[in-house]
Design an enzyme around this catalytic site. Structure first.
Site, PDB file in Angstrom:
ATOM      1  N   HIS A   1      16.008 -14.034  92.504  1.00  0.00           N
ATOM      2  CA  HIS A   1      17.255 -14.698  92.900  1.00  0.00           C
ATOM      3  C   HIS A   1      16.964 -15.831  93.878  1.00  0.00           C
ATOM      4  O   HIS A   1      15.869 -15.925  94.437  1.00  0.00           O
ATOM      5  CB  HIS A   1      18.251 -13.690  93.468  1.00  0.00           C
ATOM      6  CG  HIS A   1      17.910 -13.096  94.805  1.00  0.00           C
ATOM      7  ND1 HIS A   1      18.477 -13.526  95.988  1.00  0.00           N
ATOM      8  CD2 HIS A   1      17.091 -12.076  95.161  1.00  0.00           C
ATOM      9  CE1 HIS A   1      18.036 -12.800  96.996  1.00  0.00           C
ATOM     10  NE2 HIS A   1      17.183 -11.908  96.523  1.00  0.00           N
TER      11      HIS A   1
ATOM     12  N   ASP B   1      12.732 -13.668 101.898  1.00  0.00           N
ATOM     13  CA  ASP B   1      13.629 -13.002 100.954  1.00  0.00           C
ATOM     14  C   ASP B   1      14.822 -13.897 100.643  1.00  0.00           C
ATOM     15  O   ASP B   1      15.713 -14.049 101.473  1.00  0.00           O
ATOM     16  CB  ASP B   1      14.107 -11.684 101.564  1.00  0.00           C
ATOM     17  CG  ASP B   1      15.117 -10.953 100.688  1.00  0.00           C
ATOM     18  OD1 ASP B   1      15.280 -11.311  99.516  1.00  0.00           O
ATOM     19  OD2 ASP B   1      15.737 -10.001 101.198  1.00  0.00           O
TER      20      ASP B   1
ATOM     21  N   GLU C   1      22.695 -12.426  94.122  1.00  0.00           N
ATOM     22  CA  GLU C   1      22.018 -11.131  94.206  1.00  0.00           C
ATOM     23  C   GLU C   1      22.372 -10.443  95.510  1.00  0.00           C
ATOM     24  O   GLU C   1      22.639  -9.243  95.533  1.00  0.00           O
ATOM     25  CB  GLU C   1      20.490 -11.325  94.104  1.00  0.00           C
ATOM     26  CG  GLU C   1      19.710 -10.010  93.962  1.00  0.00           C
ATOM     27  CD  GLU C   1      19.292  -9.369  95.275  1.00  0.00           C
ATOM     28  OE1 GLU C   1      18.690  -8.286  95.237  1.00  0.00           O
ATOM     29  OE2 GLU C   1      19.566  -9.936  96.359  1.00  0.00           O
ATOM     30  N   GLU C   2      22.399 -11.212  96.591  1.00  0.00           N
ATOM     31  CA  GLU C   2      22.625 -10.598  97.893  1.00  0.00           C
ATOM     32  C   GLU C   2      23.974  -9.879  98.001  1.00  0.00           C
ATOM     33  O   GLU C   2      24.044  -8.787  98.563  1.00  0.00           O
ATOM     34  CB  GLU C   2      22.465 -11.634  99.016  1.00  0.00           C
ATOM     35  CG  GLU C   2      21.048 -12.182  99.173  1.00  0.00           C
ATOM     36  CD  GLU C   2      20.012 -11.141  99.604  1.00  0.00           C
ATOM     37  OE1 GLU C   2      20.326  -9.935  99.578  1.00  0.00           O
ATOM     38  OE2 GLU C   2      18.892 -11.524  99.950  1.00  0.00           O
TER      39      GLU C   2
ATOM     40  N   ASP D   1      11.333 -10.903  93.514  1.00  0.00           N
ATOM     41  CA  ASP D   1      12.164 -11.074  94.701  1.00  0.00           C
ATOM     42  C   ASP D   1      11.287 -10.993  95.952  1.00  0.00           C
ATOM     43  O   ASP D   1      10.575 -10.013  96.157  1.00  0.00           O
ATOM     44  CB  ASP D   1      13.209  -9.957  94.691  1.00  0.00           C
ATOM     45  CG  ASP D   1      14.250 -10.067  95.789  1.00  0.00           C
ATOM     46  OD1 ASP D   1      14.161 -10.991  96.608  1.00  0.00           O
ATOM     47  OD2 ASP D   1      15.156  -9.213  95.808  1.00  0.00           O
TER      48      ASP D   1
END
Length: 734
Positions: free
Chosen positions: A361, A371, A408-409, A437
């Site tokens: 992502h 991240d 995604e988060e 990721d």
């Protein structure tokens, strides 16, 4: 580790040093490549050697800086600029780029948040990270307060109950001790489960709010020097994160269907937001510098049980008492917003309808330097390297897709929507999904995978040199264990270990492999370099990366070599290089673990019938592997399309139309995320869910379904063996 005299070349530029070390290493070894006929092996080794000259620390660093120089939360214009950079980079590298929009329900940022002591004193509590002169990124006005996406809205003032990690078993233990959370605000520390379940269990027991904090015992001064001096949580660091706990992954309003744009002709009907079951109570994270103001004033008569004491310098208590009141206010609006999946395609020269898929992502909670965007930068570098090979006439035999997911988060949404949109094609065409990721977050390699992908990881890491050493990545991996993230749960199902191999974990929840693997049944892996993390805080920025993650910037090129090697082997092998023989090995381990879990409350239960089915299947698996080796050694290349289709469908044997009892969207009977903890893995989830309920009622039905899946896989292996020339009498068959 020091170089030997032969390999002492550290004075060379990083790119040259890395490729030279690889060339030296490869000159002394001639790897046997799984899945290749002998006539193709030399060409593949040469291709990989050529590929490994393309990496550059400077290129990786440039991509990371472009991606992570500003905060870019999903739904913001900054995130759209990241999307455009990704698309432009892949187009320049010669890839076809498609952008897939989806209209999904999302929170509109943090909204309004306030936490304060009301009694015995009035004191607002800090909800923002400190500014540090050393870290220029910490003062960007676009940074948000710490918040949890999918909080309910409310303004409550109440007494406090401490619930340890807020796990299901923690709330059960509170009940057993006579402590009620009804009408109270729950204080829980990060770790042990997905944060959304802390809210879910608290709400179910009548709590009216939840405050979550990272305890210094889990990631703070108890573990080492704190930021900015060291890599651990300091007193103002806040872990943001999603709370979404629907019994499916993706857009809350369109379960099982792609959330196509609202103005599309075939857009699905949306559920009513109030019918989805989102959290109703306010929930927010605090730094431990703020949580300590609550904890030190707690005056309940009961100290916490063993294991519940954290690292702050107070005796932790279960209750705050009547004289301690805390106000928690969150106002967070949710609305349908557009997100974008960016997919680059390098069409295969021979087998265009066989897809190798890699993904990561691109949205972040702030800068996302580790991240997720260390993974994004690595994949962009790989698209450039593979693009150069393609332009030079070295196009892959199968199609390679590199996917960059949005949203995604807030709940692993973008990848799920794309997977639902292309479910039928993926079922037929996908060879593998590989998730990267945050893949270059440190200097220690780690991986999780479905059984058939494990050998691929091992062989690829054996062919890539670890920088500034005389070791391969595999040797370095064997000598060190990735620490993982102390503020997340590591996994509830133990991995299936093989003597003499590094630990390869099980795939759980929390990232973009979920839909491809657990909904569709595509063999999957997740791999990367792990290291220190200020997980989901505003300090996951380039200052942190430069100082703590990888100051050398050599891990990006090295990880690209590992990922590129796996990608090229999957793309070019004659027969897809799955580890067929691994299925029965891992199944036996997980069946025995499920039996043990059930015997804890039903001592006479035996899983022998399923173990017997696996033993029969092992005969076909071993025969199939032998048939494949003979097929390849003889140089045969007939029936490749037919045989590879059969190979692709092996993993789909575990896809059950009924799905799992805790959520029918999770179709795989082999693997799912733990529905009680979120991040952790559940291997054979149907059986483990029954065990979690301490029930035997559904075991007969589950045994029938599991036996059918095992038999289906066994039959497919037999058909494959026969297709590669093995007599039908080998193995158990039907």
């Amino acid at each position: 580790m020091k170089f030997s005299s032969l390999l002492r070349i550290t004075a060379l530029p990083a790119t040259v040093a890395l490729s030279t070390v690889v060339a030296l290493a490869q000159s002394t070894t001639s790897p046997t490549l799984s899945g290749f006929v002998p006539a193709r092996q030399a060409a593949q080794v040469k291709l990989e050697t050529d590929f490994k000259t393309k990496q550059s620390s400077a290129a990786f660093k440039n991509h990371l800086e472009k991606l992570s120089s500003v905060p870019h939360i999903t739904g913001t214009k900054e995130n759209e600029q990241v999307r455009d950079y990704i698309a432009e980079t892949m187009r320049k590298a010669g890839w076809q780029v498609d952008i897939y929009p989806h209209d999904v329900l999302l929170p509109k940022g943090p909204g309004e948040i306030a936490v304060e002591l009301v009694e015995p004193i009035r004191q607002p509590l800090n909800i923002r990270e400190f500014l540090f002169k050393e870290d220029k990124y910490s003062s960007d006005p676009r940074l948000t307060p710490g918040y949890n996406a999918w909080s309910g809205s409310g303004d409550v003032t109440a007494e406090v109950v401490y619930a340890n990690y807020g796990r299901k078993e923690d709330f059960e233990q509170l009940k057993s001790m006579g402590i009620s959370v009804k009408g109270k605000i729950v204080l829980a520390r990060y770790g042990g489960n997905f944060r959304g379940y802390k809210a879910q269990w608290a709400q179910a027991d009548g709590a009216i709010g939840v405050i979550i904090f990272t305890d210094p015992a889990d990631s703070g001064y108890m573990r080492g020097l704190t930021f900015p001096e060291g890599p651990y949580y300091s007193e103002s660091v806040i872990q943001r994160g999603s709370l979404l706990t629907t019994p499916y992954t993706g857009d809350p309003l369109t379960p099982g269907e792609a959330a196509l744009p609202l103005d599309a002709k075939n857009t699905p009907k949306r559920l009513d937001q109030n019918a989805v079951g989102l959290h109703k109570i306010p929930v927010t994270p605090l730094p431990y510098g703020s949580a300590t103001e609550i904890l030190k004033r707690m005056a309940g008569t009961k100290a916490v049980p063993a294991g519940w004491q954290g690292g702050l310098p107070y005796t932790y208590r279960l209750e705050g008492g009547k004289d301690l009141k805390v106000r928690l206010m969150v106002k967070q609006e949710k609305t349908i917003q557009r997100i974008y999946q960016v997919v680059g395609t390098l069409t295969g020269a021979e087998f265009p309808d066989e897809w190798i898929i890699a993904g990561c992502h691109y949205d972040a909670w702030s800068y996302g330097a580790t991240d997720p965007n260390s993974g994004t930068a690595m994949l962009l570098s790989m698209t450039e390297s593979l693009g150069k090979l393609a332009k030079a006439g070295q196009r892959p035999r199968r199609t390679i897709k590199v996917c960059h997911w949005d949203a995604e988060e807030p709940g692993v949404i973008g990848s799920a929507e794309w997977s639902e949109q292309f479910r039928d094609e993926l079922t037929q065409k996908a060879v593998a999904y590989m998730n990267y990721d945050a893949a270059v977050s440190g200097r220690t390699f780690g991986a999780s995978a479905s059984p058939s992908m494990k050998k691929l990881i091992i062989e690829a890491t054996q062919s890539v040199q670890y920088p500034d050493s005389n070791q391969t990545v595999y040797q370095h991996w064997m000598g060190r264990k990735a620490a993982g993230n102390p503020t997340r749960v590591t996994g509830s199902s133990a991995p299936a270990m093989v003597v003499g191999e590094p630990t390869i974990g099980n795939l759980g929840g929390g990232s973009d492999h979920i839909a491809p693997y657990m909904h569709i049944g595509i063999p999957a892996l997740s791999a990367g370099m792990e290291g220190p993390t200020l997980y989901h805080s505003q300090y996951d920025d380039l200052y942190f990366y430069d100082k703590f993650a990888d100051p050398t910037y050599k891990m990006g090129p090295m990880m690209e070599q590992v990922v590129g090697t796996m990608t090229l082997r999957l793309a070019n092998a004659d027969l897809v290089p799955y580890d067929i023989a691994r299925y029965p090995t891992d199944l036996e381990v997980h069946l025995k673990a499920a039996e043990k879990a059930i015997q804890a409350y039903a001592p006479t239960y035996s899983i022998s019938p399923l173990l017997s089915a696996v033993a029969d299947m092992k005969k076909n698996a071993d025969a199939c592997e032998m048939a494949r080796q003979n097929y390849l050694k003889s140089g045969r290349t007939d029936k490749l399309v037919e045989l590879n289709k059969e190979l692709r469908l092996l993993e789909r044997s575990f896809i059950d139309p009924k799905g799992n009892a805790f959520g029918g969207w999770y179709k795989s009977l082999y693997a799912s995320s733990d529905p009680n903890s979120g991040y952790a893995s559940w291997m054979l989830p149907g059986l483990l869910y029954e065990a979690s309920l301490k029930s035997t009622a559904n075991l007969p039905d589950l045994e029938v379904r599991y036996k059918k899946a095992i038999q289906t896989l066994s039959d497919k292996l037999l058909v494959l063996s026969q297709g590669m020339g093995t007599p039908a009498s080998v193995g158990s068959g039907k």
